[in-house]
Structure formats: C-alpha cells, structure tokens
Design a protein around this motif. Sequence first.
Motif, short mmCIF file in Angstrom:
data_model
loop_
_atom_site.label_atom_id
_atom_site.label_comp_id
_atom_site.label_asym_id
_atom_site.label_seq_id
_atom_site.Cartn_x
_atom_site.Cartn_y
_atom_site.Cartn_z
N PHE A 125 0.85 -1.18 0.00
CA PHE A 125 0.00 0.00 0.00
C PHE A 125 0.89 1.24 0.00
O PHE A 125 1.81 1.33 0.82
N VAL A 126 0.61 2.17 -0.89
CA VAL A 126 1.29 3.46 -0.88
C VAL A 126 0.20 4.49 -0.61
O VAL A 126 -0.76 4.61 -1.38
N ARG A 127 0.37 5.20 0.50
CA ARG A 127 -0.65 6.16 0.92
C ARG A 127 -0.02 7.51 1.24
O ARG A 127 1.13 7.57 1.69
N THR A 128 -0.79 8.57 1.05
CA THR A 128 -0.39 9.89 1.49
C THR A 128 -1.27 10.26 2.67
O THR A 128 -2.51 10.26 2.56
N LEU A 129 -0.63 10.53 3.80
CA LEU A 129 -1.36 10.89 5.01
C LEU A 129 -1.83 12.33 4.95
O LEU A 129 -1.21 13.17 4.29
N LYS A 130 -2.91 12.62 5.63
CA LYS A 130 -3.38 14.00 5.74
C LYS A 130 -2.36 14.81 6.52
O LYS A 130 -1.62 14.27 7.35
N ALA A 131 -2.31 16.09 6.26
CA ALA A 131 -1.36 16.98 6.95
C ALA A 131 -1.53 16.86 8.46
O ALA A 131 -2.67 16.83 8.96
N GLY A 132 -0.41 16.76 9.16
CA GLY A 132 -0.43 16.70 10.61
C GLY A 132 -0.59 15.32 11.22
O GLY A 132 -0.50 15.16 12.43
N THR A 145 0.53 11.82 12.43
CA THR A 145 1.81 11.23 12.83
C THR A 145 1.87 9.77 12.38
O THR A 145 0.83 9.14 12.13
N TYR A 146 3.09 9.24 12.33
CA TYR A 146 3.27 7.83 11.98
C TYR A 146 2.66 6.96 13.07
O TYR A 146 2.11 5.90 12.78
N GLU A 147 2.74 7.40 14.31
CA GLU A 147 2.15 6.63 15.41
C GLU A 147 0.63 6.54 15.25
O GLU A 147 0.03 5.48 15.45
N ARG A 148 0.00 7.63 14.86
CA ARG A 148 -1.45 7.60 14.64
C ARG A 148 -1.81 6.68 13.48
O ARG A 148 -2.79 5.95 13.53
N PHE A 149 -0.99 6.71 12.43
CA PHE A 149 -1.20 5.81 11.30
C PHE A 149 -1.11 4.36 11.76
O PHE A 149 -1.97 3.53 11.45
N LYS A 150 -0.09 4.05 12.54
CA LYS A 150 0.10 2.69 13.05
C LYS A 150 -1.12 2.26 13.88
O LYS A 150 -1.63 1.16 13.72
N GLN A 151 -1.58 3.14 14.76
CA GLN A 151 -2.72 2.82 15.61
C GLN A 151 -4.00 2.61 14.81
O GLN A 151 -4.91 1.90 15.27
N ALA A 152 -4.08 3.18 13.63
CA ALA A 152 -5.30 3.07 12.83
C ALA A 152 -5.50 1.67 12.26
O ALA A 152 -6.64 1.25 12.05
N TRP A 153 -4.42 0.93 11.99
CA TRP A 153 -4.64 -0.35 11.34
C TRP A 153 -4.02 -1.56 12.03
O TRP A 153 -4.42 -2.69 11.78
N LEU A 193 11.30 9.74 1.04
CA LEU A 193 12.29 10.79 1.28
C LEU A 193 11.91 12.09 0.56
O LEU A 193 12.36 13.16 0.95
N ALA A 194 11.06 11.98 -0.44
CA ALA A 194 10.63 13.17 -1.18
C ALA A 194 9.42 13.85 -0.55
O ALA A 194 9.23 15.05 -0.72
N ASP A 195 8.60 13.08 0.18
CA ASP A 195 7.37 13.62 0.78
C ASP A 195 7.10 12.82 2.05
O ASP A 195 6.63 11.68 1.98
N ASP A 196 7.38 13.38 3.21
CA ASP A 196 7.29 12.62 4.45
C ASP A 196 5.85 12.28 4.85
O ASP A 196 5.62 11.55 5.81
N ARG A 197 4.87 12.76 4.10
CA ARG A 197 3.48 12.36 4.33
C ARG A 197 3.15 11.06 3.59
O ARG A 197 2.14 10.42 3.88
N THR A 233 -4.87 10.14 0.31
CA THR A 233 -5.01 9.35 -0.91
C THR A 233 -4.30 8.02 -0.77
O THR A 233 -3.35 7.88 0.00
N THR A 234 -4.76 7.03 -1.53
CA THR A 234 -4.07 5.75 -1.65
C THR A 234 -3.66 5.62 -3.10
O THR A 234 -4.51 5.52 -3.99
N GLU A 235 -2.35 5.67 -3.33
CA GLU A 235 -1.83 5.64 -4.70
C GLU A 235 -1.69 4.23 -5.24
O GLU A 235 -1.75 4.00 -6.44
N LEU A 236 -1.46 3.27 -4.34
CA LEU A 236 -1.28 1.87 -4.75
C LEU A 236 -1.81 0.97 -3.66
O LEU A 236 -1.56 1.20 -2.48
N GLU A 237 -2.56 -0.03 -4.07
CA GLU A 237 -3.04 -1.07 -3.15
C GLU A 237 -3.07 -2.35 -3.95
O GLU A 237 -3.80 -2.47 -4.93
#
Length: 100
Positions: free
Chosen positions: A6-13, A15-23, A41-45, A82-86
């Motif tokens: 899965f390649v996803r772009t997180l909403k602004a603000g 955190t990686y911890e919140r992303f981890k807790q979500a799934w 490395l090009a977009d930390d979101r 957004t989810t760019e790849l799944e």
Amino acid sequence: MLRAVFVRTLKAGVTYERFKQAWVPEELDGYPAKVSVSRSLADDRQVITVLELDMSLAEFEGKRGALTRPDALERLAEIVETTELEGLYEEVFNDRNLGT
C-alpha cells in the motif's frame, strides 16, 4: 510468498504513530505477516506499507480479516488523504535465487 503493498499519502499533521494505531490489530500474538512501513524521502506524508505473508493465496483469503483492525478502513479514511497503490503480489524471485 505474498506481499500486500500500500502506498498512501497521510493527511497533513497525521503522525506515523497515529497511522500505526489506525490499522495494527490490538492482538499481535501469532500475527501471520512481517510488516514494514517506510516514509518517502521526497514527501514525508507518503508512506509505503509492505506485509510479507509466507502463505498461499487460499490461506491469505482465510486470514485476511485478522491482518488489520475490524474498523481499519474507517480509521484510515480519517487520516489518509489518498491511496496511490493497493495490491497483492506473489513473489517470483528474490535475492537468494537471483543468479539461478
């Protein structure tokens, strides 16, 4: 070996911890996959999640529900822009057999 990617772009603000807790499931004892989450490395979101599953497709279908929280899709919808790849992929070769 199967890989769910899965390649996803997180909403602004978000955190990686919140992303981890979500799934990540609450119960990880006996979790059937090796998981890695990396940021771009090009977009930390932007994050890429790779689950390595040493099982057949039929086994995966039987365990699919245990790989995330039951409400993971709703939780991710709140934090993912957004989810760019799944996709689900089957390994065709790896570094142990590159030369053969």
